[in-house]
Design a protein around this motif. Structure first.
Motif, PDB file in Angstrom:
ATOM      1  N   PHE A   1      21.557 111.174  84.785  1.00  0.00           N
ATOM      2  CA  PHE A   1      20.943 111.275  83.475  1.00  0.00           C
ATOM      3  C   PHE A   1      20.204 109.982  83.162  1.00  0.00           C
ATOM      4  CE2 PHE A   1      24.561 114.189  83.311  1.00  0.00           C
ATOM      5  CZ  PHE A   1      23.885 115.360  82.981  1.00  0.00           C
ATOM      6  N   ILE A   2      19.016 110.101  82.639  1.00  0.00           N
ATOM      7  CA  ILE A   2      18.211 108.941  82.298  1.00  0.00           C
ATOM      8  C   ILE A   2      18.669 108.423  80.939  1.00  0.00           C
ATOM      9  CG2 ILE A   2      15.889 108.145  81.780  1.00  0.00           C
ATOM     10  CD1 ILE A   2      14.869 110.334  83.657  1.00  0.00           C
ATOM     11  N   LYS A   3      18.950 107.133  80.906  1.00  0.00           N
ATOM     12  CA  LYS A   3      19.372 106.531  79.646  1.00  0.00           C
ATOM     13  C   LYS A   3      18.145 106.057  78.904  1.00  0.00           C
ATOM     14  CE  LYS A   3      23.869 105.200  81.138  1.00  0.00           C
ATOM     15  NZ  LYS A   3      24.979 105.158  80.288  1.00  0.00           N
ATOM     16  N   GLU A   4      18.139 106.311  77.612  1.00  0.00           N
ATOM     17  CA  GLU A   4      17.038 105.882  76.769  1.00  0.00           C
ATOM     18  C   GLU A   4      17.595 105.089  75.614  1.00  0.00           C
ATOM     19  OE1 GLU A   4      14.676 109.201  75.589  1.00  0.00           O
ATOM     20  OE2 GLU A   4      14.380 109.878  77.639  1.00  0.00           O
ATOM     21  N   PRO A   5      16.853 104.071  75.168  1.00  0.00           N
ATOM     22  CA  PRO A   5      17.381 103.254  74.073  1.00  0.00           C
ATOM     23  C   PRO A   5      17.320 103.951  72.716  1.00  0.00           C
ATOM     24  CG  PRO A   5      15.228 102.467  74.715  1.00  0.00           C
ATOM     25  CD  PRO A   5      15.612 103.544  75.690  1.00  0.00           C
ATOM     26  N   GLY A   6      16.475 104.946  72.549  1.00  0.00           N
ATOM     27  CA  GLY A   6      16.412 105.670  71.293  1.00  0.00           C
ATOM     28  C   GLY A   6      15.204 105.331  70.446  1.00  0.00           C
ATOM     29  N   VAL A   7      14.380 104.410  70.897  1.00  0.00           N
ATOM     30  CA  VAL A   7      13.186 104.030  70.164  1.00  0.00           C
ATOM     31  C   VAL A   7      12.119 103.636  71.182  1.00  0.00           C
ATOM     32  CG1 VAL A   7      13.828 101.604  69.908  1.00  0.00           C
ATOM     33  CG2 VAL A   7      12.310 102.633  68.239  1.00  0.00           C
ATOM     34  N   GLU A   8      10.867 103.910  70.866  1.00  0.00           N
ATOM     35  CA  GLU A   8       9.767 103.555  71.741  1.00  0.00           C
ATOM     36  C   GLU A   8       9.255 102.173  71.349  1.00  0.00           C
ATOM     37  OE1 GLU A   8       7.374 103.928  74.876  1.00  0.00           O
ATOM     38  OE2 GLU A   8       8.761 105.490  74.267  1.00  0.00           O
ATOM     39  N   VAL A   9       9.237 101.247  72.306  1.00  0.00           N
ATOM     40  CA  VAL A   9       8.771  99.888  72.036  1.00  0.00           C
ATOM     41  C   VAL A   9       7.549  99.592  72.895  1.00  0.00           C
ATOM     42  CG1 VAL A   9      11.038  99.002  71.388  1.00  0.00           C
ATOM     43  CG2 VAL A   9      10.350  98.901  73.747  1.00  0.00           C
ATOM     44  N   GLU A  10       6.695  98.718  72.402  1.00  0.00           N
ATOM     45  CA  GLU A  10       5.531  98.279  73.170  1.00  0.00           C
ATOM     46  C   GLU A  10       5.935  97.007  73.899  1.00  0.00           C
ATOM     47  OE1 GLU A  10       1.813  98.080  71.089  1.00  0.00           O
ATOM     48  OE2 GLU A  10       2.465  99.663  69.736  1.00  0.00           O
ATOM     49  N   ARG A  11       6.162  97.135  75.195  1.00  0.00           N
ATOM     50  CA  ARG A  11       6.635  96.008  75.985  1.00  0.00           C
ATOM     51  C   ARG A  11       5.475  95.108  76.373  1.00  0.00           C
ATOM     52  NH1 ARG A  11       9.745  99.549  80.267  1.00  0.00           N
ATOM     53  NH2 ARG A  11       7.992 100.862  79.802  1.00  0.00           N
ATOM     54  N   PRO A  12       5.746  93.814  76.540  1.00  0.00           N
ATOM     55  CA  PRO A  12       4.686  92.902  76.971  1.00  0.00           C
ATOM     56  C   PRO A  12       4.317  93.154  78.427  1.00  0.00           C
ATOM     57  CG  PRO A  12       6.776  91.747  76.804  1.00  0.00           C
ATOM     58  CD  PRO A  12       6.991  93.129  76.264  1.00  0.00           C
ATOM     59  N   GLU A  13       3.117  92.700  78.812  1.00  0.00           N
ATOM     60  CA  GLU A  13       2.651  92.898  80.176  1.00  0.00           C
ATOM     61  C   GLU A  13       3.186  91.801  81.080  1.00  0.00           C
ATOM     62  OE1 GLU A  13      -1.580  93.107  80.090  1.00  0.00           O
ATOM     63  OE2 GLU A  13      -1.595  94.993  79.007  1.00  0.00           O
ATOM     64  N   ALA A  14       3.427  92.138  82.336  1.00  0.00           N
ATOM     65  CA  ALA A  14       3.866  91.174  83.331  1.00  0.00           C
ATOM     66  C   ALA A  14       3.310  91.578  84.681  1.00  0.00           C
ATOM     67  CB  ALA A  14       5.386  91.112  83.389  1.00  0.00           C
ATOM     68  N   VAL A  15       3.272  90.634  85.596  1.00  0.00           N
ATOM     69  CA  VAL A  15       2.695  90.881  86.907  1.00  0.00           C
ATOM     70  C   VAL A  15       3.673  91.619  87.807  1.00  0.00           C
ATOM     71  CG1 VAL A  15       1.710  89.778  88.941  1.00  0.00           C
ATOM     72  CG2 VAL A  15       1.246  88.860  86.672  1.00  0.00           C
ATOM     73  N   ILE A  16       4.965  91.267  87.774  1.00  0.00           N
ATOM     74  CA  ILE A  16       5.953  91.854  88.664  1.00  0.00           C
ATOM     75  C   ILE A  16       6.791  92.866  87.903  1.00  0.00           C
ATOM     76  CG2 ILE A  16       7.937  91.373  90.134  1.00  0.00           C
ATOM     77  CD1 ILE A  16       6.828  88.558  90.469  1.00  0.00           C
ATOM     78  N   THR A  17       6.886  94.066  88.463  1.00  0.00           N
ATOM     79  CA  THR A  17       7.748  95.082  87.874  1.00  0.00           C
ATOM     80  C   THR A  17       8.502  95.787  88.989  1.00  0.00           C
ATOM     81  OG1 THR A  17       6.046  96.772  87.972  1.00  0.00           O
ATOM     82  CG2 THR A  17       6.206  95.525  85.918  1.00  0.00           C
ATOM     83  N   SER A  18       9.622  96.355  88.665  1.00  0.00           N
ATOM     84  CA  SER A  18      10.383  97.162  89.625  1.00  0.00           C
ATOM     85  C   SER A  18      11.150  98.211  88.853  1.00  0.00           C
ATOM     86  CB  SER A  18      11.335  96.291  90.439  1.00  0.00           C
ATOM     87  OG  SER A  18      12.299  95.714  89.596  1.00  0.00           O
TER      88      SER A  18
ATOM     89  N   ALA B   1      22.268  95.535  82.517  1.00  0.00           N
ATOM     90  CA  ALA B   1      21.519  95.826  81.301  1.00  0.00           C
ATOM     91  C   ALA B   1      20.046  95.508  81.487  1.00  0.00           C
ATOM     92  CB  ALA B   1      22.074  95.023  80.134  1.00  0.00           C
ATOM     93  N   VAL B   2      19.230  96.286  80.799  1.00  0.00           N
ATOM     94  CA  VAL B   2      17.801  96.020  80.708  1.00  0.00           C
ATOM     95  C   VAL B   2      17.468  95.922  79.222  1.00  0.00           C
ATOM     96  CG1 VAL B   2      15.494  96.956  81.074  1.00  0.00           C
ATOM     97  CG2 VAL B   2      17.187  97.124  82.879  1.00  0.00           C
ATOM     98  N   ILE B   3      16.784  94.847  78.870  1.00  0.00           N
ATOM     99  CA  ILE B   3      16.357  94.660  77.482  1.00  0.00           C
ATOM    100  C   ILE B   3      14.890  95.053  77.390  1.00  0.00           C
ATOM    101  CG2 ILE B   3      16.006  93.009  75.618  1.00  0.00           C
ATOM    102  CD1 ILE B   3      18.257  91.344  76.808  1.00  0.00           C
ATOM    103  N   GLN B   4      14.600  95.969  76.470  1.00  0.00           N
ATOM    104  CA  GLN B   4      13.217  96.340  76.187  1.00  0.00           C
ATOM    105  C   GLN B   4      12.861  95.722  74.843  1.00  0.00           C
ATOM    106  OE1 GLN B   4      13.033 100.595  76.238  1.00  0.00           O
ATOM    107  NE2 GLN B   4      13.035 100.715  78.470  1.00  0.00           N
ATOM    108  N   GLY B   5      12.082  94.679  74.886  1.00  0.00           N
ATOM    109  CA  GLY B   5      11.686  94.005  73.657  1.00  0.00           C
ATOM    110  C   GLY B   5      10.264  94.342  73.294  1.00  0.00           C
ATOM    111  N   ASP B   6      10.064  94.754  72.059  1.00  0.00           N
ATOM    112  CA  ASP B   6       8.711  95.028  71.568  1.00  0.00           C
ATOM    113  C   ASP B   6       7.931  93.719  71.548  1.00  0.00           C
ATOM    114  OD1 ASP B   6       6.506  95.499  69.498  1.00  0.00           O
ATOM    115  OD2 ASP B   6       7.396  97.496  69.668  1.00  0.00           O
ATOM    116  N   GLN B   7       6.631  93.788  71.819  1.00  0.00           N
ATOM    117  CA  GLN B   7       5.836  92.569  71.848  1.00  0.00           C
ATOM    118  C   GLN B   7       5.726  91.921  70.472  1.00  0.00           C
ATOM    119  OE1 GLN B   7       2.115  93.695  73.528  1.00  0.00           O
ATOM    120  NE2 GLN B   7       1.466  94.908  71.777  1.00  0.00           N
TER     121      GLN B   7
END
Length: 134
Positions: free
Chosen positions: A39-56, A100-106
């Motif tokens: 099951f995919i876990k979702e935080p419950g809110v859509e945030v606009e994450r900042p851009e970065a060069v490396i992602t995985s 944990a993964v933190i999704q921070g809005d920009q």
């Protein structure tokens, strides 16, 4: 001598299909797919994450989101900053090897994101910050 009446009626064939074994197999397959699904876990809110060069791609056991209004979402529920430690400790009891993964809005305060990251680090949770590709 009297003629015996046959117990087998050859004139009419009433064929009944027993569905019980098939239903058992269907339920076993259903249970198998439910148990093995991820099951995919979702935080419950859509945030606009900042851009970065490396992602995985990561599959964390905890998702923490900080909105632009500095609201902290964990498992689709909003918590005050003072409540976060208790919630994280409770989740750690369920899964001691949590990641944990933190999704921070920009637009969120970086101080709140860093406080949450520091708290997770203190509790022994491996923390990553989620970004989007440019």
């Amino acid at each position: 001598m009297a003629r015996r009446v046959s117990r087998v009626n050859t004139d009419e064939e009433d064929v009944e299909l027993n569905m019980t074994p098939m239903l058992d197999v269907v339920f076993i397959l259903l249970i198998f797919f439910i148990v093995t699904s991820v099951f995919i876990k979702e935080p419950g809110v859509e945030v606009e994450r900042p851009e970065a060069v490396i992602t995985s791609d990561e599959r964390p056991t905890m998702l923490v989101a900080v909105t632009g209004e500095n609201e902290i979402f964990i498992n689709r529920r909003v918590y005050e900053q003072a409540q976060v430690r208790g919630i994280i400790e409770q989740l750690m009891e369920e899964n001691p090897r949590a990641e944990a993964v933190i999704q921070g809005d920009q637009d969120a305060d970086i101080g709140i994101i860093l406080d949450v990251q520091e708290l997770l680090g203190e509790l022994g949770v491996e923390v990553k910050v989620s970004t989007v590709e440019p």
